[in-house]
Scaffold this motif. Sequence first.
Motif, PDB file in Angstrom:
ATOM      1  N   UNK A 470      -0.514 -10.517  -8.911  1.00  0.00           N
ATOM      2  CA  UNK A 470       0.661 -10.456  -8.036  1.00  0.00           C
ATOM      3  C   UNK A 470       0.892  -9.033  -7.534  1.00  0.00           C
ATOM      4  N   UNK A 471       0.842  -8.062  -8.444  1.00  0.00           N
ATOM      5  CA  UNK A 471       1.112  -6.671  -8.057  1.00  0.00           C
ATOM      6  C   UNK A 471       0.028  -6.147  -7.123  1.00  0.00           C
ATOM      7  N   UNK A 472      -1.215  -6.525  -7.391  1.00  0.00           N
ATOM      8  CA  UNK A 472      -2.331  -6.058  -6.557  1.00  0.00           C
ATOM      9  C   UNK A 472      -2.110  -6.477  -5.106  1.00  0.00           C
ATOM     10  N   UNK A 487       2.242   4.656  -2.636  1.00  0.00           N
ATOM     11  CA  UNK A 487       1.189   3.838  -3.252  1.00  0.00           C
ATOM     12  C   UNK A 487       1.019   4.107  -4.741  1.00  0.00           C
ATOM     13  N   UNK A 488       1.598   5.199  -5.238  1.00  0.00           N
ATOM     14  CA  UNK A 488       1.356   5.553  -6.634  1.00  0.00           C
ATOM     15  C   UNK A 488       1.813   4.453  -7.584  1.00  0.00           C
ATOM     16  N   UNK A 489       3.041   3.958  -7.408  1.00  0.00           N
ATOM     17  CA  UNK A 489       3.607   2.991  -8.364  1.00  0.00           C
ATOM     18  C   UNK A 489       2.837   1.670  -8.368  1.00  0.00           C
ATOM     19  N   UNK A 490       2.547   1.049  -7.180  1.00  0.00           N
ATOM     20  CA  UNK A 490       1.749  -0.183  -7.225  1.00  0.00           C
ATOM     21  C   UNK A 490       0.393   0.008  -7.899  1.00  0.00           C
ATOM     22  N   UNK A 491      -0.230   1.141  -7.631  1.00  0.00           N
ATOM     23  CA  UNK A 491      -1.547   1.400  -8.216  1.00  0.00           C
ATOM     24  C   UNK A 491      -1.433   1.595  -9.725  1.00  0.00           C
ATOM     25  N   UNK A 492      -0.415   2.331 -10.170  1.00  0.00           N
ATOM     26  CA  UNK A 492      -0.233   2.536 -11.616  1.00  0.00           C
ATOM     27  C   UNK A 492       0.074   1.214 -12.310  1.00  0.00           C
ATOM     28  N   UNK A 493       0.931   0.379 -11.702  1.00  0.00           N
ATOM     29  CA  UNK A 493       1.272  -0.920 -12.294  1.00  0.00           C
ATOM     30  C   UNK A 493       0.043  -1.815 -12.426  1.00  0.00           C
ATOM     31  N   UNK A 494      -0.725  -1.922 -11.333  1.00  0.00           N
ATOM     32  CA  UNK A 494      -1.916  -2.776 -11.369  1.00  0.00           C
ATOM     33  C   UNK A 494      -2.946  -2.230 -12.355  1.00  0.00           C
TER      34      UNK A 494
END
Length: 778
Positions: A470-472, A487-494
Amino acid sequence: MDLREGTNDIESMEGLGRDVERNGSGFEDEKEAGMRQPLLLRKRTMNTTSQIAIVGANVCPIESLDYEIVENDLFKQDWRSRKKVQIFQYIVLKWTLALLIGLATGLVGFFNNLAVENIAGFKLLLTSNLMLEHRFFAAFLAYSGCNLVLAAAAAAICAYIAPAAAGSGIPEVKAYLNGIDAHSILAPSTLFVKIFGSVLGVSAGFVLGKEGPMVHTGACIANLLGQGGSRKYHLTWTWLRYFKNDRDRRDLITCGAAAGVAAAFRAPVGGVLFALEEAASWWRSALLWRTFFTTAVVAVVLRAFIEYCRGGKCGLFGEGGLIMFDLSSTITTYSTPDLVAILVLGVIGGVFGGLYNYLLDRILRTYSIINEKGAPFKILLTITISLLTSCCSYGLPWLARCTPCPADLREQCPTIGRSGNFKNFQCPPGHYNDLASLFLNTNDDAIRNLFSGNTDNEFHMSTLFIFFTAIYFLGLVTYGVAVPSGLFIPVILAGASYGRIVGTLLGPISDLDTGLFALLGAASFLGGTMRMTVSVCVILLELTNDLLMLPLVMLVLLISKTVADSFNPGVYDQIVKMKGLPYMEAHAEPYMRHLVAGDVVSGPLITFAGVEKVGNIVHALRLTGHSGFPVIDEPPFSDAPELCGLVLRSHLLVLLKGKSFTKERVRTGVGELLQRFGAFDFAKPGSGKGMKFEDLDIQEEEMDMYVDLHPITNTSPYTVVETMSLAKAAVLFRQLGLRHLCVVPKTPGRPPIVGILTRHDFMPEHILGLFPHFNPHK
């Protein structure tokens, strides 16, 4: 010209807009070329107007910045006349501005977090309370309704006030520091929208971060201070007159970009390294000290405010607070089998990162078609993505099963409130929904939950798979909407999600904690998408306070970057190219070695005599958009035609405005010029405030008079011989931060200058348009 005001005229002149011409370079098939082309390509013409690029979602004219010191007689006379007190004042002012940038960026960073924690916290508490009352549909309406209002507000102010504030802003700051002049990206209106749009966007539950926008915000603050405020908004400071040049402003904006990273992550050293590795194209030791000082000020400001808020004086701030994950309590001994796990994580991060960049490129190209249709369509797209995000965040946790609370917990289970690892959601007392603890939280809290140590069995494998997927994809579809988004947060979460998955799968052969695997997964995905190594490594270590992880983080970043580089460029490099910004790389392209400087200079060349007729200058300024003109002395002022130097268009306009004319063709010298002008009259004004040709009022009888150009002519322009390799000229142009590079003949008996190389002449579209048979990779 204000960049936004000129958009409609340019679109009508160049036939741009929805029907953008994507003219290939003749070296690859049409489908492949379309994938690599910028969103906007100018038809190749002579260098008579500025290039055009996409800034925000608008088509805007752009030029280059003048980083070169213009050493004319006026400049030399001004420096000779300066006293020690003035020079000392200049140095103190630089450090004072670095201090002010750090203070302002730290305050904005704290305000952002305070606002997000309270707005998002209120929304999540409201949803949670309705869920506890088993009013599930009302909870969804409240959750999605709050998200919708916040998202629509963020999109509206972005679309109508400052379209350039959309996206992260890092590609635009990177382009500015490379020498690309698109002033709307650093305007006060952009700063306003960046701050409040970022707060609204993050609070709306989008899968985006405030870290990229904080870099842009820091750069905007530095630009506002560096140009002496804004005359448009009646904010001016005359004491900043020393910084009326692009060279000093570039240094300040570099400090601002570093301060933005420091404010976003509480990582002052990481901020300095980010500016050095990713943002700045030009660096020196004095700039390093000032940047370090700026980020240190940011760290002190944030520390002071966080200490103040610890007692619950800031509402819900402090429940989550600024991003900080202290993993130092976990045992970080590792053995040889652990290195195998690191290798696997690095390869996965490189593959996922390369795929992420490819898909993001395609999605942004699709969104550009929607965004070109106007502000209502931008807002509609944002609302659609908001509804999709709300449905995923609220709907997917229903797929997860309830888990009994672990025994011997220090914290409350299930969590009462908005922060914590154990969200109750729809579960009975004594149970928690692990997927809800990731989705129905702020992004910072979700990362904190994933990074938490000694929680090997807290998240099910199915939960992590659903959350990662979902996050990706939510991160991909969210980035292109008209809100400030990082973009940092989505990338860190995924990355943290698949890091935990790998840690769970490799548990039998590895002794590392799954929280540490989440950290390493985040590092691998950051390396795979952004291709930064040193700065990301230090930022993650400052975030987690775990120096013992340094070798593993270094290794996973190197592997993921190496793997991803085999697929495509870094995400910010892709976006810079996609927007059509003429970015100069640090290295020359391979095909440039087959060409010389004389092969690509454009004509016809327009030159002026040292003492030139006013009518000739007015005619040249009216018919061309050149920003620099060679000045050639001829008899009787010299024995033979010789290159005197280069004069800037902006200086010519000031000179003509002052009407320092003579009836006879004689040299007047710098003395008479200083009686009419001061050195600061020729200094570069703030954003979009320069003199225009339309401001001139030259009478008919003045057209036959003469003006001496020697006092304002740069007598030491950079020159290369026409037979110099184009590759070597490109490296010289970039490293020196030039706007003009004069090309002189190799053989005597010819005119003293062959042409002028500008940034446009080094662009692949221009060169491969002239030589379509070249293979761009050889």
